[in-house]
Design a protein around this motif. Structure first.
Motif, mmCIF file in Angstrom:
data_model
loop_
_atom_site.group_PDB
_atom_site.id
_atom_site.type_symbol
_atom_site.label_atom_id
_atom_site.label_comp_id
_atom_site.label_asym_id
_atom_site.label_seq_id
_atom_site.Cartn_x
_atom_site.Cartn_y
_atom_site.Cartn_z
ATOM 1 N N PRO A 24 34.643 35.211 -69.234
ATOM 2 C CA PRO A 24 34.413 35.744 -67.884
ATOM 3 C C PRO A 24 35.116 34.887 -66.829
ATOM 4 O O PRO A 24 35.186 33.680 -66.935
ATOM 5 N N ARG A 25 35.745 35.531 -65.805
ATOM 6 C CA ARG A 25 36.437 34.847 -64.742
ATOM 7 C C ARG A 25 35.450 34.329 -63.712
ATOM 8 O O ARG A 25 34.443 34.972 -63.436
ATOM 9 N N ASN A 26 35.802 33.201 -63.133
ATOM 10 C CA ASN A 26 34.951 32.598 -62.097
ATOM 11 C C ASN A 26 35.424 33.124 -60.749
ATOM 12 O O ASN A 26 36.371 32.614 -60.158
ATOM 13 N N THR A 27 34.849 34.162 -60.280
ATOM 14 C CA THR A 27 35.253 34.792 -59.024
ATOM 15 C C THR A 27 34.365 34.421 -57.867
ATOM 16 O O THR A 27 34.543 34.934 -56.752
ATOM 17 N N ASP A 28 33.388 33.554 -58.128
ATOM 18 C CA ASP A 28 32.481 33.203 -57.038
ATOM 19 C C ASP A 28 33.205 32.460 -55.929
ATOM 20 O O ASP A 28 32.992 32.726 -54.728
ATOM 21 N N ALA A 29 34.106 31.497 -56.266
ATOM 22 C CA ALA A 29 34.805 30.724 -55.250
ATOM 23 C C ALA A 29 35.763 31.606 -54.464
ATOM 24 O O ALA A 29 35.898 31.477 -53.243
ATOM 25 N N LEU A 30 36.458 32.516 -55.152
ATOM 26 C CA LEU A 30 37.370 33.403 -54.460
ATOM 27 C C LEU A 30 36.641 34.332 -53.504
ATOM 28 O O LEU A 30 37.083 34.584 -52.390
ATOM 29 N N GLU A 32 33.798 33.720 -52.064
ATOM 30 C CA GLU A 32 33.292 32.932 -50.941
ATOM 31 C C GLU A 32 34.401 32.666 -49.928
ATOM 32 O O GLU A 32 34.188 32.725 -48.702
ATOM 33 N N LEU A 33 35.637 32.350 -50.392
ATOM 34 C CA LEU A 33 36.751 32.106 -49.486
ATOM 35 C C LEU A 33 37.102 33.361 -48.696
ATOM 36 O O LEU A 33 37.359 33.323 -47.494
ATOM 37 N N PHE A 34 37.111 34.502 -49.381
ATOM 38 C CA PHE A 34 37.413 35.750 -48.692
ATOM 39 C C PHE A 34 36.349 36.085 -47.655
ATOM 40 O O PHE A 34 36.637 36.585 -46.571
ATOM 41 N N ARG A 35 35.119 35.771 -47.962
ATOM 42 C CA ARG A 35 34.029 36.032 -47.035
ATOM 43 C C ARG A 35 34.157 35.174 -45.776
ATOM 44 O O ARG A 35 33.920 35.620 -44.659
ATOM 45 N N GLU A 36 34.554 33.916 -45.953
ATOM 46 C CA GLU A 36 34.709 33.051 -44.779
ATOM 47 C C GLU A 36 35.842 33.512 -43.879
ATOM 48 O O GLU A 36 35.792 33.368 -42.664
#
Length: 209
Positions: A24-30, A32-36
């Motif tokens: 599974p890919r770790n998309t949580d950081a991406l 979060e960055l897009f949300r900011e």
């Protein structure tokens, strides 16, 4: 114990199937960055640019088209500035050249004004009086006078030395040969051959009285 396979028969082995591993890919950081980036909250705030009143047509100036030559009135300022700069550079060069010429000239004038140091002339010693090695009263060929006459008269008294010789007071070649003959016959060695010196005079006077 297994028996080896016969030659020419295929060897039966289990077939291996490829195995695919899914991670599974770790998309949580991406996410979060897009949300900011999409949120408006942050250290920056939007500022509205002020809108001024539009200017009139008189405030605008039309630029000359590309390729058109500027009129002489417009080109005069640039040419004038270039000419002034060239004159300034030429004046600075001439000033430096003049300074370079004047500095050595001043040094040369100062050197010319300085009187040269005079060295004292070496003291000259008067030459020593040359004395005749045959004596102070030496007579030789070329001499004349009464002393030569006295020599001629004395030699005529010696037999076979100056027979019938002249008594004219001149020390000539004949008299020189007579003196040399007298020195040779009587063994006189202190004087030069044919020169009437002290040794020859002393011997001749003792023989002639």
């Amino acid at each position: 114990m297994p028996t080896p396979a016969e030659p020419g028969q295929p060897h039966e082995r289990p077939v291996l199937e490829p195995i695919r591993v899914l991670r599974p890919r770790n998309t949580d950081a991406l996410a979060e960055l897009f949300r900011e980036m999409t949120q408006e909250t942050g250290p920056y705030e939007a500022v509205r640019l002020p809108t001024g009143q539009p200017g009139t047509e008189a405030d605008t100036q039309e630029l000359p088209p590309v390729g058109r030559r500027r009129p002489p009135a417009e080109r005069g300022g640039g040419v004038h500035r270039v000419a002034v700069a060239a004159v300034a550079v030429l004046a600075a060069a001439l000033l430096g050249f003049a300074c370079a010429l004047l500095l050595p000239g001043r040094g040369g004038q100062a050197a010319a004004q300085t009187p040269p140091a005079t060295t004292p002339a070496p003291a000259t010693t008067p030459p020593a009086a040359t004395t005749d090695p045959d004596g102070p009263g030496t007579l030789r060929e070329g001499a004349t006078g009464p002393e030569v006459i006295d020599l001629q008269q004395r030699l005529r008294r010696i037999p076979n030395v100056y027979d019938d010789g002249a008594t004219d007071g001149r020390y000539d070649t004949v008299l020189t040969e007579a003196v040399a003959r007298f020195q040779l016959w009587y063994g006189i060695r202190g004087d030069e051959t044919g020169v009437y010196g002290d040794d020859t005079r002393r011997d001749l006077e003792s023989r002639t009285g």
